[in-house]
Write a protein that holds these residues in place. Structure first.
Motif, PDB file in Angstrom:
ATOM      1  N   ALA A 193      10.420 -13.090 -17.849  1.00 32.85           N
ATOM      2  CA  ALA A 193      10.102 -13.096 -15.708  1.00 32.85           C
ATOM      3  C   ALA A 193       8.672 -12.670 -15.416  1.00 32.85           C
ATOM      4  CB  ALA A 193      11.169 -12.730 -15.523  1.00 32.85           C
ATOM      5  N   ILE A 194       8.160 -12.736 -14.760  1.00 32.19           N
ATOM      6  CA  ILE A 194       6.964 -12.836 -14.248  1.00 32.19           C
ATOM      7  C   ILE A 194       7.249 -12.372 -13.102  1.00 32.19           C
ATOM      8  CG2 ILE A 194       4.515 -13.404 -13.828  1.00 32.19           C
ATOM      9  CD1 ILE A 194       4.826 -15.513 -15.922  1.00 32.19           C
ATOM     10  N   SER A 195       7.568 -11.318 -12.618  1.00 30.03           N
ATOM     11  CA  SER A 195       7.491 -10.342 -11.374  1.00 30.03           C
ATOM     12  C   SER A 195       7.001 -11.293 -10.413  1.00 30.03           C
ATOM     13  CB  SER A 195       8.543  -8.879 -11.192  1.00 30.03           C
ATOM     14  OG  SER A 195       6.911  -8.772 -11.880  1.00 30.03           O
ATOM     15  N   ASN A 196       5.970 -11.104  -9.799  1.00 23.36           N
ATOM     16  CA  ASN A 196       4.595 -11.426  -8.977  1.00 23.36           C
ATOM     17  C   ASN A 196       5.439 -12.761  -8.665  1.00 23.36           C
ATOM     18  OD1 ASN A 196       3.742 -12.115 -10.847  1.00 23.36           O
ATOM     19  ND2 ASN A 196       1.170 -11.837 -10.118  1.00 23.36           N
ATOM     20  N   LEU A 197       5.604 -13.569 -10.030  1.00 27.89           N
ATOM     21  CA  LEU A 197       5.905 -15.258  -9.520  1.00 27.89           C
ATOM     22  C   LEU A 197       6.957 -15.754 -10.103  1.00 27.89           C
ATOM     23  CD1 LEU A 197       3.181 -16.058 -12.483  1.00 27.89           C
ATOM     24  CD2 LEU A 197       2.918 -16.675  -9.771  1.00 27.89           C
ATOM     25  N   PHE A 198       8.083 -14.794  -9.881  1.00 25.31           N
ATOM     26  CA  PHE A 198       9.759 -15.121 -10.044  1.00 25.31           C
ATOM     27  C   PHE A 198      10.126 -16.651 -10.910  1.00 25.31           C
ATOM     28  CE2 PHE A 198      13.583 -13.228  -9.299  1.00 25.31           C
ATOM     29  CZ  PHE A 198      14.227 -14.294  -9.159  1.00 25.31           C
ATOM     30  N   CYS A 199       9.507 -16.088 -12.047  1.00 24.41           N
ATOM     31  CA  CYS A 199      10.105 -17.328 -12.678  1.00 24.41           C
ATOM     32  C   CYS A 199      11.167 -17.430 -12.161  1.00 24.41           C
ATOM     33  CB  CYS A 199       8.969 -17.613 -14.028  1.00 24.41           C
ATOM     34  SG  CYS A 199       7.440 -17.449 -14.217  1.00 24.41           S
ATOM     35  N   PHE A 200      11.879 -16.706 -12.870  1.00 24.82           N
ATOM     36  CA  PHE A 200      13.582 -17.514 -13.513  1.00 24.82           C
ATOM     37  C   PHE A 200      14.161 -15.564 -13.011  1.00 24.82           C
ATOM     38  CE2 PHE A 200      12.748 -16.590 -17.922  1.00 24.82           C
ATOM     39  CZ  PHE A 200      13.012 -15.394 -18.477  1.00 24.82           C
ATOM     40  N   THR A 201      15.443 -15.569 -12.771  1.00 23.31           N
ATOM     41  CA  THR A 201      16.462 -14.333 -12.805  1.00 23.31           C
ATOM     42  C   THR A 201      16.653 -14.077 -13.782  1.00 23.31           C
ATOM     43  OG1 THR A 201      17.687 -13.556 -11.081  1.00 23.31           O
ATOM     44  CG2 THR A 201      18.369 -15.797 -11.948  1.00 23.31           C
ATOM     45  N   TYR A 202      16.543 -12.345 -14.211  1.00 23.25           N
ATOM     46  CA  TYR A 202      17.036 -12.624 -15.617  1.00 23.25           C
ATOM     47  C   TYR A 202      19.066 -11.905 -15.568  1.00 23.25           C
ATOM     48  CZ  TYR A 202      13.322 -10.337 -18.383  1.00 23.25           C
ATOM     49  OH  TYR A 202      13.071 -10.617 -19.407  1.00 23.25           O
ATOM     50  N   ARG A 203      19.453 -11.797 -14.042  1.00 27.73           N
ATOM     51  CA  ARG A 203      21.108 -11.427 -13.386  1.00 27.73           C
ATOM     52  C   ARG A 203      21.214 -12.691 -12.757  1.00 27.73           C
ATOM     53  NH1 ARG A 203      22.544  -5.698 -12.986  1.00 27.73           N
ATOM     54  NH2 ARG A 203      22.153  -5.216 -14.692  1.00 27.73           N
ATOM     55  N   PHE A 204      22.210 -12.965 -13.204  1.00 27.01           N
ATOM     56  CA  PHE A 204      22.841 -14.281 -11.939  1.00 27.01           C
ATOM     57  C   PHE A 204      23.933 -14.192 -12.202  1.00 27.01           C
ATOM     58  CE2 PHE A 204      21.778 -16.436 -15.771  1.00 27.01           C
ATOM     59  CZ  PHE A 204      21.893 -17.622 -16.470  1.00 27.01           C
ATOM     60  N   LYS A 205      24.589 -15.205 -11.509  1.00 23.69           N
ATOM     61  CA  LYS A 205      26.302 -16.010 -11.665  1.00 23.69           C
ATOM     62  C   LYS A 205      26.570 -17.161 -12.400  1.00 23.69           C
ATOM     63  CE  LYS A 205      28.652 -12.131  -8.820  1.00 23.69           C
ATOM     64  NZ  LYS A 205      29.479 -12.072  -7.219  1.00 23.69           N
ATOM     65  N   ILE A 206      27.087 -17.402 -13.464  1.00 23.55           N
ATOM     66  CA  ILE A 206      27.467 -18.221 -13.535  1.00 23.55           C
ATOM     67  C   ILE A 206      28.795 -18.681 -13.595  1.00 23.55           C
ATOM     68  CG2 ILE A 206      28.181 -17.845 -15.945  1.00 23.55           C
ATOM     69  CD1 ILE A 206      26.944 -20.226 -17.101  1.00 23.55           C
ATOM     70  N   GLY A 207      29.021 -19.761 -12.676  1.00 23.24           N
ATOM     71  CA  GLY A 207      30.183 -20.744 -12.646  1.00 23.24           C
ATOM     72  C   GLY A 207      30.722 -22.007 -14.038  1.00 23.24           C
ATOM     73  N   LEU A 208      31.617 -22.248 -14.671  1.00 24.30           N
ATOM     74  CA  LEU A 208      32.545 -23.127 -15.328  1.00 24.30           C
ATOM     75  C   LEU A 208      33.357 -23.128 -14.150  1.00 24.30           C
ATOM     76  CD1 LEU A 208      31.882 -20.776 -17.875  1.00 24.30           C
ATOM     77  CD2 LEU A 208      30.446 -22.050 -17.980  1.00 24.30           C
ATOM     78  N   CYS A 209      33.002 -24.682 -14.645  1.00 23.61           N
ATOM     79  CA  CYS A 209      33.675 -25.875 -13.687  1.00 23.61           C
ATOM     80  C   CYS A 209      35.288 -26.026 -14.859  1.00 23.61           C
ATOM     81  CB  CYS A 209      33.523 -26.773 -13.069  1.00 23.61           C
ATOM     82  SG  CYS A 209      32.647 -25.419 -11.321  1.00 23.61           S
ATOM     83  N   GLN A 210      36.359 -25.982 -14.746  1.00 22.34           N
ATOM     84  CA  GLN A 210      37.346 -27.027 -15.805  1.00 22.34           C
ATOM     85  C   GLN A 210      37.979 -27.759 -14.762  1.00 22.34           C
ATOM     86  OE1 GLN A 210      39.208 -24.708 -18.961  1.00 22.34           O
ATOM     87  NE2 GLN A 210      40.577 -24.925 -18.202  1.00 22.34           N
ATOM     88  N   LEU A 211      37.408 -28.960 -14.607  1.00 18.50           N
ATOM     89  CA  LEU A 211      38.158 -29.704 -13.612  1.00 18.50           C
ATOM     90  C   LEU A 211      39.124 -30.399 -14.496  1.00 18.50           C
ATOM     91  CD1 LEU A 211      34.753 -31.427 -12.703  1.00 18.50           C
ATOM     92  CD2 LEU A 211      36.191 -29.620 -12.029  1.00 18.50           C
ATOM     93  N   THR A 212      39.942 -31.268 -13.348  1.00 11.70           N
ATOM     94  CA  THR A 212      41.541 -31.839 -13.778  1.00 11.70           C
ATOM     95  C   THR A 212      40.496 -33.605 -13.640  1.00 11.70           C
ATOM     96  OG1 THR A 212      43.189 -30.686 -13.058  1.00 11.70           O
ATOM     97  CG2 THR A 212      43.421 -33.027 -13.633  1.00 11.70           C
TER      98      THR A 212
END
Length: 316
Positions: free
Chosen positions: A21-40
């Motif tokens: 990650a390049i903090s001043n450009l914020f290429c991507f986030t190091y810590r985040f939430k993922i959602g796994l959607c188990q669908l019917t």
């Protein structure tokens, strides 16, 4: 003595470093939430699309910046259904209402979506295809399932995906706002070489939309996820359809997020559910320092050759 092992030659071309990650450009986030959607999943395609939209929005409301859907989430999983429900993804819009919805929602909510998979029609061929959409709503990559699910357990399950689908030809790795992601679909997870190629290309996370069944699921669904994670020291996320005991093909369920030591961070049972879990890339280098597998590979004894990357390297 360790230098005689030539670990840098164990992967050809040499492995890429994890993207930073390049903090001043914020290429991507190091810590985040993922959602796994188990669908019917039902036979009603329009209902499946509307329901997926609703569940994606719910996952985003719970903080997910990356949302993953299951394999074949818009139709029943059967060779009879695939040609009927197939969409022309490249044509878009009315020709592909499933991916049109994913593009709209990803841009609207400013999230990254690994769109499970749907049957894709391309000319006279069908593919089992995963589309990845960025936070701008644009298609970032398309993965066509490389290893087709042709198995035969007499008295339990026989399925020949190759009767309908054509195998994909290209490993898929994509840079997103939530890191570098390697994509596989279901049976792709059984082949460790594909995961090793993704790790060699600097992946932080592997995503496998899948629909393991009541025979293969109990025996090695979790085992394979944990193996791919610990072997390559990265995160692995899987997402399955919910179990429908009345369906012709019954999915195992148990969508899961696994960490780089092979630890199960979050999982669910077989009913419809949304997993919200945190991914923290800052621990990847730490884990690789604790357990320096890359520095201990025996390049004097074995090598993984990334054919596509080697060809590109040779042309430069």
């Amino acid at each position: 003595m360790a230098s005689a092992f030539r670990p840098e030659q164990a992967r050809i071309p040499p492995a890429l470093a994890l993207p930073k990650a390049i903090s001043n450009l914020f290429c991507f986030t190091y810590r985040f939430k993922i959602g796994l959607c188990q669908l019917t999943v039902t036979p009603d395609k329009e209902r499946n699309i509307k329901h997926a939209r609703k569940v994606i929005k719910e996952a985003a409301q719970k903080g997910a910046q990356l949302v993953v859907l299951p394999e074949i989430w818009n139709s029943p999983y059967s060779n009879d259904s695939f040609p009927v429900y197939a969409e022309d993804i490249d044509a878009g819009h009315d020709a592909s209402p499933s991916t049109a919805m994913l593009a709209e929602v990803s841009g609207q909510l400013k999230i990254t979506i690994v769109g499970g998979s749907i049957a894709e029609r391309c000319g006279d061929k069908l593919y089992n295809t995963c589309c990845i959409f960025g936070t701008d709503g644009k298609l970032k990559a398309k993965h066509r399932k490389i290893h087709l699910f042709d198995i035969d357990f007499p008295g339990k399950i026989t399925f020949m995906e190759s009767k309908t689908f054509t195998a994909g030809e290209t490993p898929t790795i994509v840079d997103t706002d939530v890191g570098r992601i390697g994509i596989g679909i279901c049976y792709d997870i059984c082949f460790q070489e594909l995961a090793m190629i993704y790790a060699s290309r600097g992946a932080h996370l592997l995503c496998y939309p899948g629909a393991f069944n009541m025979t293969t699921g109990p025996s090695h669904w979790e085992l394979l996820q944990r193996s791919r994670a610990v072997d390559n020291q990265l995160y692995v996320a899987t997402c399955s359809p919910a179990r429908d005991s009345g369906a012709g093909y019954i999915a195992w369920g148990h969508s899961t997020l696994v960490g780089p030591l092979g630890e199960v961070i979050a999982t669910t049972e077989h009913d419809e559910d949304i997993i919200i879990a945190e991914i923290d890339y800052s621990i990847l280098e730490q884990r690789r320092t604790n357990l320096p597998l890359a520095k201990q590979k025996r390049g004097d004894l074995y090598r993984l050759v990334d054919i596509r990357r080697l060809d590109a390297h040779c042309r430069v």
